[in-house]
Motif scaffolding. Structure first.
Motif, short mmCIF file in Angstrom:
data_model
loop_
_atom_site.label_atom_id
_atom_site.label_comp_id
_atom_site.label_asym_id
_atom_site.label_seq_id
_atom_site.Cartn_x
_atom_site.Cartn_y
_atom_site.Cartn_z
N HIS A 137 -52.62 -45.20 -2.57
CA HIS A 137 -54.09 -44.53 -1.69
C HIS A 137 -54.55 -45.51 -0.99
CE1 HIS A 137 -53.01 -40.80 -4.15
NE2 HIS A 137 -53.28 -41.48 -5.66
N LYS A 172 -57.18 -46.82 1.62
CA LYS A 172 -58.48 -46.37 1.98
C LYS A 172 -57.86 -45.84 3.37
CE LYS A 172 -63.30 -48.01 2.09
NZ LYS A 172 -64.65 -49.32 2.34
N LYS A 173 -58.58 -44.74 3.93
CA LYS A 173 -58.29 -44.37 5.28
C LYS A 173 -58.38 -45.40 6.39
CE LYS A 173 -62.50 -42.02 6.08
NZ LYS A 173 -63.13 -40.82 6.43
N TYR A 186 -56.18 -31.02 1.28
CA TYR A 186 -56.15 -31.41 2.36
C TYR A 186 -57.73 -31.08 2.98
CZ TYR A 186 -51.38 -33.69 1.01
OH TYR A 186 -51.00 -33.95 0.26
N GLY A 245 -56.41 -41.15 7.30
CA GLY A 245 -56.83 -39.92 6.07
C GLY A 245 -58.40 -39.24 6.15
N LYS A 246 -58.73 -38.31 4.99
CA LYS A 246 -59.40 -37.62 4.44
C LYS A 246 -59.89 -37.75 4.12
CE LYS A 246 -60.06 -32.70 5.92
NZ LYS A 246 -61.08 -32.44 6.56
N ARG A 247 -61.50 -37.51 3.37
CA ARG A 247 -62.47 -37.54 2.25
C ARG A 247 -62.20 -36.31 1.18
NH1 ARG A 247 -63.37 -41.37 -2.15
NH2 ARG A 247 -64.05 -42.39 0.10
N ASN A 248 -62.01 -36.70 0.43
CA ASN A 248 -61.68 -35.51 -0.82
C ASN A 248 -63.12 -35.38 -1.65
OD1 ASN A 248 -61.40 -33.00 -2.30
ND2 ASN A 248 -59.37 -34.38 -3.42
N THR A 282 -54.67 -40.22 1.86
CA THR A 282 -54.20 -41.45 3.04
C THR A 282 -52.31 -40.74 3.61
OG1 THR A 282 -53.75 -42.97 1.71
CG2 THR A 282 -56.11 -42.73 2.55
N ARG A 293 -61.34 -40.38 -4.02
CA ARG A 293 -60.81 -41.80 -3.16
C ARG A 293 -60.32 -40.18 -2.16
NH1 ARG A 293 -55.88 -39.40 -2.80
NH2 ARG A 293 -54.68 -37.93 -4.39
N ASP A 294 -59.64 -41.14 -0.62
CA ASP A 294 -59.39 -40.23 0.18
C ASP A 294 -58.12 -39.83 0.08
OD1 ASP A 294 -62.09 -41.18 1.50
OD2 ASP A 294 -61.12 -42.79 2.32
#
Length: 287
Positions: free
Chosen positions: A49, A51-52, A182, A72-75, A83, A80-81
């Motif tokens: 995964h 990191k973004k 997402y 990416g986008k933070r969940n 990605t 984690r992101d």
């Protein structure tokens, strides 16, 4: 014989000559797709995964280095992101760089080409026609062409004697976002690359997230029994400061087949006449 692609990839498969069956492009060794999901050289499937907004080394060998830029986008419900790989840079022969990236896109339209390409910092313009090809004047030769049956968003990159890369720009669809939660909005469909690598000349010391799986002595640390095998940790050993840097801690890159070109930065113009009587380009020093 006529084949039909599996339902999971109705328009992106190839026939495996060993099994004589169609296989999804993202299920072949060397594939890097989705979130991102890797198929290692040893055939193992795993997720990394990262990191973004960070760059990671996918492959590092003495004369080949490949970095990927993750978006990416933070969940909010996870640590984690989400990605995806937005672009890659391929470095080889000490001073050559090949870049491919997915342009940021709000609403996806497959008829619009969203591929960015460049070689040694110069943009590559590829006509939107099936079979269109661009070739460098360098050695080794670099070829970029439209993928078969495609005029947009799908290209094949080849570096003579080193590797071949199938690259396709794809979006996160509303259905993808709903299924995987997402949370993608209309402002950005997170266009990214699905990749398939074929390596022609890796050494026994190759490293990187993907590269290490091609070593003969590679021992996987993944929990193969897990439903979704993940290469854990922050991936700090694979991080590069920029997309075109080779400064990750697992870097093996030297370039020029292991011999640095120590004349970089010097401009030798014309012919030199030496006291020895030997004429030619270059300098001979005697202590």
């Amino acid at each position: 014989m006529e084949f039909t692609c599996p339902s999971a990839c109705p328009g992106s498969c190839q026939v495996d000559c060993y099994t004589c069956k169609p296989v999804c492009n993202c299920d072949k060794p060397g594939a890097v797709c989705q979130d991102p999901r890797f198929i290692g050289g040893d055939g193992t499937t795993f997720y990394f995964h990262g990191k973004k907004d960070t760059n990671f080394c996918l492959v590092s060998d003495p004369n080949l280095h490949i970095n990927a830029h993750f978006i990416g986008k933070r969940n909010q419900n996870m640590k984690r992101d989400f990605t995806w790989i937005q672009s890659i840079a391929i470095l080889f022969n000490y001073n050559h760089t090949l870049f491919i990236g997915a342009q940021k896109t709000a609403t996806w339209d497959d008829s619009n080409d969203r591929v960015d390409l460049s070689f040694d910092g110069q943009p590559i313009t590829l006509p939107q026609s099936e079979g269109a090809t661009w070739t460098s004047h360098t050695s080794p030769r670099v070829t970029v062409s439209r993928a078969e049956d495609s005029t947009t968003n799908s290209v094949v990159l080849e570096v003579e004697g080193k590797l071949k890369v199938n690259a396709k720009v794809v979006p996160i669809t509303e259905e993808d976002s709903r299924i995987h939660k997402y949370g993608v909005t209309e402002e950005d469909c997170f266009a990214h690359l699905d990749l398939g690598f074929k390596f022609l000349d890796l050494s026994s010391e190759v490293s990187g997230v993907l590269g290490q799986t091609y070593r003969d002595n590679y021992v996987s640390r993944l929990d193969i029994g897990a439903k979704m095998a993940v290469m854990g940790g922050s991936g700090a050993e694979f991080q590069s400061s920029t997309l075109f840097s080779t400064d990750c801690s697992v870097s093996r890159f030297v370039g020029d087949n292991g011999e640095k070109n120590n004349s970089e930065g010097f401009d030798f113009e014309g012919l030199m006449s030496c006291q020895s009587g030997i004429d030619g380009q270059g300098v001979v020093c005697r202590r």
